[in-house]
Design an enzyme around this catalytic site. Structure first.
Site, PDB file in Angstrom:
ATOM      1  N   TYR A   1       0.850  -1.200   0.000  1.00  0.00           N
ATOM      2  CA  TYR A   1       0.000   0.000   0.000  1.00  0.00           C
ATOM      3  C   TYR A   1       0.879   1.242   0.000  1.00  0.00           C
ATOM      4  O   TYR A   1       2.065   1.201   0.338  1.00  0.00           O
ATOM      5  CB  TYR A   1      -0.956   0.005   1.196  1.00  0.00           C
ATOM      6  N   CYS A   2       0.251   2.376  -0.382  1.00  0.00           N
ATOM      7  CA  CYS A   2       0.980   3.646  -0.349  1.00  0.00           C
ATOM      8  C   CYS A   2       0.057   4.780   0.099  1.00  0.00           C
ATOM      9  O   CYS A   2      -0.602   4.654   1.139  1.00  0.00           O
ATOM     10  CB  CYS A   2       1.697   3.932  -1.657  1.00  0.00           C
ATOM     11  N   ARG A   3      -0.048   5.858  -0.686  1.00  0.00           N
ATOM     12  CA  ARG A   3      -0.707   7.064  -0.187  1.00  0.00           C
ATOM     13  C   ARG A   3      -2.223   7.067  -0.312  1.00  0.00           C
ATOM     14  O   ARG A   3      -2.903   7.733   0.456  1.00  0.00           O
ATOM     15  CB  ARG A   3      -0.148   8.295  -0.916  1.00  0.00           C
TER      16      ARG A   3
END
Length: 222
Positions: free
Chosen positions: A177-179
């Site tokens: 996952y990221c932003r």
């Protein structure tokens, strides 16, 4: 006597502040945690001058606030509900604008012609975490991870992925996952890891949306 129209005109200030893609990018980054202008410039690709102008627009609309720390101005979201507001904008746009569907498809289909990199929904991720069947991989920069991350997540910034492979579990499925929904770092991480033989998918949201849903986030001490 205050008129109803005056109230609506004032309310529209928020809409005007949100009517620029660069300002939305700044809000997306600030949703990860507070940051100085220099960090915002690096993450958005704006010049210092342009970033400062957009931040002033966001301040006037009450969406961000700033405090001085030495010679730096540190910006942050004024209200966590801004994340929910942006998510609602995204959902309305994806539902009603055909162009959004086309652009989202292009964003995540690149290099994945067979559709192997399907995303993981919030409910799916919660169930998998409860069952202990997945490992979480946070591919954001270290400062964003330290500001707040999902519990038990491993931080490997995208630019260090291959050199830190010893940190990636091989005995579990991985969810990167990221932003947020339009952040491509987790998509790219999943592509790279799949080519190396890992079982990996990407989370369709990010830390801000997870937190806005009332789910636990490990945050830095104030």
């Amino acid at each position: 006597m205050t008129s109803r129209q005056a109230l609506l005109d004032t309310l529209s200030q928020v809409g005007r502040a949100l009517s620029n893609g660069h300002r939305l990018a700044l809000l997306e980054r600030l949703a990860q945690g507070k940051a100085p202008v220099e960090t915002l410039v690096e993450s958005t690709g704006l010049t210092v001058g342009n970033a400062s102008q957009h931040l002033q627009q966001l301040r006037r609309a009450g969406l961000v606030t700033a405090e001085r720390s030495g010679k730096q101005m540190i910006y942050r979201l004024t209200d966590e509900r801004i994340v929910t507001l942006m998510d609602l904008m995204r959902q309305v746009a994806e539902t009603n604008l055909a162009e959004m569907e086309r652009l989202v498809g292009r964003l995540f289909d690149e290099g994945d012609s067979e559709g192997a990199l399907e995303s993981v929904s919030r409910d799916e991720l919660r169930s998998a975490l409860k069952a202990g069947s997945v490992a979480l991989l946070d591919v954001r920069p270290e400062d964003e991870f330290e500001a707040g991350h999902l519990p038990d997540a491993i931080n490997i910034p995208l630019d260090r992925l291959e050199s830190w492979l010893d940190r990636v579990p091989k005995d579990k499925d991985i969810v990167a996952y990221c932003r947020g929904p339009y952040c491509v770092m987790s998509h790219e991480a999943a592509q790279r890891l799949r080519k190396l033989g890992y079982r990996v998918r990407r989370f369709e949201e990010g830390v801000p949306e997870w937190k806005a849903a009332g789910l636990p986030v490990v945050e830095a001490e104030a």
